[in-house]
Design a protein around this motif. Structure first.
Motif, PDB file in Angstrom:
ATOM      1  N   LEU A 355       0.839  -1.206   0.000  1.00  0.00           N
ATOM      2  CA  LEU A 355       0.000   0.000   0.000  1.00  0.00           C
ATOM      3  C   LEU A 355       0.873   1.255   0.000  1.00  0.00           C
ATOM      4  CD1 LEU A 355      -2.684   1.519   0.277  1.00  0.00           C
ATOM      5  CD2 LEU A 355      -2.524   1.181   2.771  1.00  0.00           C
ATOM      6  N   GLY A 356       1.903   1.230   0.836  1.00  0.00           N
ATOM      7  CA  GLY A 356       2.774   2.402   0.942  1.00  0.00           C
ATOM      8  C   GLY A 356       3.503   2.709  -0.351  1.00  0.00           C
ATOM      9  N   MET A 357       3.950   1.679  -1.057  1.00  0.00           N
ATOM     10  CA  MET A 357       4.687   1.917  -2.297  1.00  0.00           C
ATOM     11  C   MET A 357       3.761   2.380  -3.412  1.00  0.00           C
ATOM     12  SD  MET A 357       7.804   1.784  -1.760  1.00  0.00           S
ATOM     13  CE  MET A 357       8.245   2.027  -3.466  1.00  0.00           C
ATOM     14  N   TRP A 358       2.506   1.912  -3.401  1.00  0.00           N
ATOM     15  CA  TRP A 358       1.571   2.449  -4.394  1.00  0.00           C
ATOM     16  C   TRP A 358       1.342   3.932  -4.126  1.00  0.00           C
ATOM     17  CZ3 TRP A 358      -2.897   5.064  -5.093  1.00  0.00           C
ATOM     18  CH2 TRP A 358      -3.483   4.999  -6.365  1.00  0.00           C
ATOM     19  N   LEU A 359       1.197   4.297  -2.834  1.00  0.00           N
ATOM     20  CA  LEU A 359       1.013   5.706  -2.477  1.00  0.00           C
ATOM     21  C   LEU A 359       2.245   6.531  -2.833  1.00  0.00           C
ATOM     22  CD1 LEU A 359      -0.771   5.366   0.985  1.00  0.00           C
ATOM     23  CD2 LEU A 359      -1.743   6.270  -1.129  1.00  0.00           C
ATOM     24  N   GLU A 360       3.432   5.921  -2.682  1.00  0.00           N
ATOM     25  CA  GLU A 360       4.651   6.660  -3.035  1.00  0.00           C
ATOM     26  C   GLU A 360       4.645   7.031  -4.511  1.00  0.00           C
ATOM     27  OE1 GLU A 360       7.995   5.323  -4.645  1.00  0.00           O
ATOM     28  OE2 GLU A 360       9.376   5.767  -2.985  1.00  0.00           O
ATOM     29  N   ARG A 361       4.242   6.071  -5.371  1.00  0.00           N
ATOM     30  CA  ARG A 361       4.164   6.369  -6.806  1.00  0.00           C
ATOM     31  C   ARG A 361       3.125   7.454  -7.071  1.00  0.00           C
ATOM     32  NH1 ARG A 361       8.809   3.954  -6.764  1.00  0.00           N
ATOM     33  NH2 ARG A 361       8.853   1.719  -7.210  1.00  0.00           N
ATOM     34  N   PHE A 362       2.001   7.386  -6.368  1.00  0.00           N
ATOM     35  CA  PHE A 362       0.949   8.399  -6.542  1.00  0.00           C
ATOM     36  C   PHE A 362       1.467   9.772  -6.109  1.00  0.00           C
ATOM     37  CE2 PHE A 362      -2.784  10.717  -4.975  1.00  0.00           C
ATOM     38  CZ  PHE A 362      -3.625  10.625  -6.056  1.00  0.00           C
ATOM     39  N   ILE A 363       2.203   9.793  -4.984  1.00  0.00           N
ATOM     40  CA  ILE A 363       2.729  11.049  -4.445  1.00  0.00           C
ATOM     41  C   ILE A 363       3.772  11.659  -5.377  1.00  0.00           C
ATOM     42  CG2 ILE A 363       4.350  11.840  -2.672  1.00  0.00           C
ATOM     43  CD1 ILE A 363       1.572  12.017  -1.728  1.00  0.00           C
ATOM     44  N   ILE A 364       4.492  10.829  -6.093  1.00  0.00           N
ATOM     45  CA  ILE A 364       5.472  11.344  -7.053  1.00  0.00           C
ATOM     46  C   ILE A 364       4.762  11.942  -8.269  1.00  0.00           C
ATOM     47  CG2 ILE A 364       7.224  10.627  -8.740  1.00  0.00           C
ATOM     48  CD1 ILE A 364       8.278   8.665  -6.641  1.00  0.00           C
ATOM     49  N   VAL A 365       3.719  11.276  -8.758  1.00  0.00           N
ATOM     50  CA  VAL A 365       3.106  11.652 -10.037  1.00  0.00           C
ATOM     51  C   VAL A 365       2.182  12.859  -9.892  1.00  0.00           C
ATOM     52  CG1 VAL A 365       1.546  10.888 -11.869  1.00  0.00           C
ATOM     53  CG2 VAL A 365       3.269   9.306 -10.951  1.00  0.00           C
ATOM     54  N   VAL A 366       1.213  12.766  -8.992  1.00  0.00           N
ATOM     55  CA  VAL A 366       0.084  13.706  -9.027  1.00  0.00           C
ATOM     56  C   VAL A 366       0.390  15.099  -8.458  1.00  0.00           C
ATOM     57  CG1 VAL A 366      -2.283  14.078  -8.237  1.00  0.00           C
ATOM     58  CG2 VAL A 366      -1.585  11.843  -9.118  1.00  0.00           C
ATOM     59  N   PRO A 367       1.017  15.258  -7.274  1.00  0.00           N
ATOM     60  CA  PRO A 367       1.216  16.620  -6.735  1.00  0.00           C
ATOM     61  C   PRO A 367       2.005  17.524  -7.672  1.00  0.00           C
ATOM     62  CG  PRO A 367       1.571  14.995  -5.008  1.00  0.00           C
ATOM     63  CD  PRO A 367       1.433  14.237  -6.286  1.00  0.00           C
ATOM     64  N   THR A 368       3.026  16.995  -8.319  1.00  0.00           N
ATOM     65  CA  THR A 368       3.819  17.824  -9.236  1.00  0.00           C
ATOM     66  C   THR A 368       2.973  18.332 -10.393  1.00  0.00           C
ATOM     67  OG1 THR A 368       5.888  16.731  -8.678  1.00  0.00           O
ATOM     68  CG2 THR A 368       5.759  17.762 -10.852  1.00  0.00           C
ATOM     69  N   LEU A 369       2.131  17.455 -10.951  1.00  0.00           N
ATOM     70  CA  LEU A 369       1.293  17.878 -12.072  1.00  0.00           C
ATOM     71  C   LEU A 369       0.191  18.831 -11.612  1.00  0.00           C
ATOM     72  CD1 LEU A 369       0.965  14.479 -13.992  1.00  0.00           C
ATOM     73  CD2 LEU A 369       2.373  16.451 -14.602  1.00  0.00           C
ATOM     74  N   SER A 370      -0.264  18.679 -10.371  1.00  0.00           N
ATOM     75  CA  SER A 370      -1.307  19.569  -9.850  1.00  0.00           C
ATOM     76  C   SER A 370      -0.783  20.976  -9.639  1.00  0.00           C
ATOM     77  CB  SER A 370      -1.845  19.032  -8.514  1.00  0.00           C
ATOM     78  OG  SER A 370      -2.421  17.765  -8.678  1.00  0.00           O
ATOM     79  N   LEU A 371       0.550  21.092  -9.391  1.00  0.00           N
ATOM     80  CA  LEU A 371       1.155  22.411  -9.127  1.00  0.00           C
ATOM     81  C   LEU A 371       2.283  22.639 -10.124  1.00  0.00           C
ATOM     82  CD1 LEU A 371       1.309  21.826  -5.287  1.00  0.00           C
ATOM     83  CD2 LEU A 371      -0.271  23.357  -6.448  1.00  0.00           C
ATOM     84  N   PRO A 372       1.979  22.880 -11.389  1.00  0.00           N
ATOM     85  CA  PRO A 372       3.013  22.943 -12.437  1.00  0.00           C
ATOM     86  C   PRO A 372       3.888  24.183 -12.304  1.00  0.00           C
ATOM     87  CG  PRO A 372       0.888  23.568 -13.327  1.00  0.00           C
ATOM     88  CD  PRO A 372       0.632  23.117 -11.931  1.00  0.00           C
ATOM     89  N   ARG A 373       5.111  24.044 -12.815  1.00  0.00           N
ATOM     90  CA  ARG A 373       6.036  25.189 -12.810  1.00  0.00           C
ATOM     91  C   ARG A 373       5.593  26.242 -13.823  1.00  0.00           C
ATOM     92  NH1 ARG A 373      11.480  25.407 -11.399  1.00  0.00           N
ATOM     93  NH2 ARG A 373      11.563  23.140 -11.251  1.00  0.00           N
ATOM     94  N   LEU A 374       5.114  25.789 -14.983  1.00  0.00           N
ATOM     95  CA  LEU A 374       4.672  26.715 -16.020  1.00  0.00           C
ATOM     96  C   LEU A 374       3.389  27.424 -15.579  1.00  0.00           C
ATOM     97  CD1 LEU A 374       5.321  24.514 -19.170  1.00  0.00           C
ATOM     98  CD2 LEU A 374       6.656  26.483 -18.383  1.00  0.00           C
ATOM     99  N   PHE A 376       0.353  27.515 -15.799  1.00  0.00           N
ATOM    100  CA  PHE A 376      -0.932  26.873 -16.074  1.00  0.00           C
ATOM    101  C   PHE A 376      -1.780  26.941 -14.811  1.00  0.00           C
ATOM    102  CE2 PHE A 376       1.360  23.882 -19.219  1.00  0.00           C
ATOM    103  CZ  PHE A 376       1.274  24.853 -20.211  1.00  0.00           C
ATOM    104  N   PRO A 377      -3.086  26.872 -14.953  1.00  0.00           N
ATOM    105  CA  PRO A 377      -3.934  26.838 -13.745  1.00  0.00           C
ATOM    106  C   PRO A 377      -3.644  25.592 -12.922  1.00  0.00           C
ATOM    107  CG  PRO A 377      -5.238  27.173 -15.741  1.00  0.00           C
ATOM    108  CD  PRO A 377      -3.857  26.846 -16.189  1.00  0.00           C
ATOM    109  N   GLU A 378      -3.683  25.745 -11.599  1.00  0.00           N
ATOM    110  CA  GLU A 378      -3.489  24.583 -10.731  1.00  0.00           C
ATOM    111  C   GLU A 378      -4.765  23.760 -10.694  1.00  0.00           C
ATOM    112  OE1 GLU A 378      -2.251  26.061  -6.977  1.00  0.00           O
ATOM    113  OE2 GLU A 378      -0.398  26.957  -7.754  1.00  0.00           O
ATOM    114  N   GLY A 379      -4.631  22.464 -10.352  1.00  0.00           N
ATOM    115  CA  GLY A 379      -5.817  21.615 -10.328  1.00  0.00           C
ATOM    116  C   GLY A 379      -5.635  20.423  -9.412  1.00  0.00           C
ATOM    117  N   ILE A 380      -6.712  19.899  -8.911  1.00  0.00           N
ATOM    118  CA  ILE A 380      -6.689  18.719  -8.045  1.00  0.00           C
ATOM    119  C   ILE A 380      -7.247  17.542  -8.824  1.00  0.00           C
ATOM    120  CG2 ILE A 380      -7.652  17.651  -5.977  1.00  0.00           C
ATOM    121  CD1 ILE A 380      -5.507  19.662  -5.339  1.00  0.00           C
ATOM    122  N   TYR A 381      -6.553  16.424  -8.746  1.00  0.00           N
ATOM    123  CA  TYR A 381      -6.974  15.226  -9.470  1.00  0.00           C
ATOM    124  C   TYR A 381      -7.746  14.308  -8.535  1.00  0.00           C
ATOM    125  CZ  TYR A 381      -6.374  10.452 -11.248  1.00  0.00           C
ATOM    126  OH  TYR A 381      -6.578   9.160 -11.637  1.00  0.00           O
TER     127      TYR A 381
END
Length: 444
Positions: A355-374, A376-381
């Protein structure tokens, strides 16, 4: 190789010879999950990715999380098995095939996540038609294909003597087993060639397995996105993959130990050794995680800190701290003392790590895309029922493939157990004698 005539081998052949009601119940349950996944995929295929929670700026969600997670689990088999074989760890014999099968099954499921994520599966041909060597995506496809080929070969080679046993003992599927056995009769020459081939594959497969998860990490780390552009991602992903792989192997061993009554072969000492490996990987994972977030915090780059605090105390804090709890605190508590209730403790720790490792992958992928450097509008998935269905179907499909494998082939290597009984004790004594001071080698 002589037939040791061990009556306990009947336990290994029983799932192939007979099918009980438990098998049909398991297939029915997994069929429900797979049907849910099929309905979800059909809805996505006919209506497009708009039925998922994916949107701008979050273009990657459950599917890419599952892809990284499944590819990580694939390290359970080939890599762990190869290391144990090369190090001549005798306790490996009952567990290597279980591990190798996980690898082959899970790579198919992991690669399938990319097809689902594309929306239109025909787009996969663009990687071949318009592939660019500058793109980590092309390296990704190449390394995973090589890993799958090597893993299938590495799984098949040690199965040949067991397939010959099935050919000679079973009355059904005679043609299938005769073809797959490749004329194996167990002569000394065949045995010598087989051992050499397995040894060569064991050496080859280790760098391939390490490269696969390094390349998966390059897909992230070669972009300038906050929290992704990191030099530590290569080894961090490899450590996480081995970590989740060992946990997946332990859970699989416990399930089939109970279902097929393999207590004679899978003893508490196997779980104790694997539990100790899991504890070491938990400490390594914590070190890499600490190093990764510490450097990000001290760099104090504004966009980096935005993602950092979103994980620590922002909208993603439940996922982040659950990940730390599952990957570090619970395994540490369960595995620090394995003298009593060994199997129960390693099971709890392994489920927690998965469970923890699945969450680790989720934590790597989604927060960065939700708060982009460019800009773009921020968003929650948030995933829809389609992504939940695809995820449930993927896990169901993996479990069904694994279950069907055990109906055709022994899940514990029969010939390697026989070989261990006949030769291992003498070889281990000679090997230990060669390590000790003195003797012929010490004098030279």
């Amino acid at each position: 190789m002589a037939d040791a005539g061990d009556p306990h081998e009947e336990i290994l052949l029983a799932p192939i010879e007979r099918t009980g009601p438990g098998f049909y119940w398991a297939v029915a349950l997994l069929g429900v999950l797979i049907a849910w996944g099929a309905v979800a995929y059909w809805a996505q295929f006919t209506s497009g990715l708009g039925v998922t929670g994916l949107h701008q700026p979050v273009g990657w969600g459950f599917y890419v999380t599952n892809f990284v997670f499944f590819i990580g689990i694939s390290h359970a088999g080939t890599l762990i098995s190869a290391i144990l074989r090369l190090s001549k760890a005798e306790w490996r014999r009952p567990i290597t095939r279980m591990a190798e099968v996980i690898t082959c099954m899970v790579i198919f499921i992991g690669a399938g996540q990319i097809l689902v994520d594309l929306g239109r599966p025909d787009r996969i041909m663009n990687v071949i038609r318009h592939g660019r060597y500058q793109s980590p995506l092309l390296w990704d496809a190449t390394s995973i294909s090589a890993y799958l080929t090597a893993s299938l070969t590495y799984l098949y080679l040690p199965m040949i003597p067991d397939i010959a046993i099935l050919r000679d003992r079973l009355g059904k599927r005679k043609l299938l087993y005769s073809v797959l056995a490749l004329g194996w009769t167990g002569t000394e020459h065949q045995q010598r060639v087989l051992n050499r081939a397995i040894a060569v594959m064991a050496v080859l497969v280790i760098p391939i397995a390490v490269s696969v998860h390094s390349v998966v990490s390059f897909v992230f780390s070669m972009t300038l996105q906050p929290s992704w552009h990191s030099t530590i991602f290569g080894p961090y992903f490899v450590v996480g993959a081995i970590f989740s792989g060992i946990a997946g192997l332990i859970v699989t061993m416990i399930i089939f130990r109970r279902a097929y009554r393999l207590h004679y072969y899978l003893k508490p000492i196997h779980f104790r050794y694997l539990g100790q490996l899991l504890l070491i990987m938990a400490l390594l994972w914590f070190y890499f995680t600490f190093a990764e977030y510490l450097t990000g915090y001290y760099g104090a780059e504004p966009e980096e800190l935005k993602v950092f605090w979103a994980k620590f105390s922002g909208p993603f804090w439940p996922f982040f701290w659950t990940m730390v709890l599952c990957n570090f605190a619970i395994p540490l508590l369960c595995l620090v003392n394995l003298k009593r209730h060994t199997v129960g403790k390693v099971l709890v720790a392994s489920l927690s790590v998965l469970l923890g490792m699945w969450l680790e992958r989720f934590i790597i992928v989604v927060p960065t895309l939700s708060l982009p450097r460019l800009p773009f509008p921020e968003g929650i998935y948030w995933p829809t029922w389609v992504e939940w269905g695809e995820t449930a179907g993927s896990f169901g499909l993996f479990a069904l493939f694994y279950l069907l494998f055990t109906k055709f082939f022994p899940i514990v290597s029969i010939w390697e157990i026989r070989e261990g009984r006949e030769m291992a004790l003498r070889e281990v004594e000679e090997r230990i004698a060669s390590y000790l001071p003195g003797g012929a080698e010490g004098e030279s």
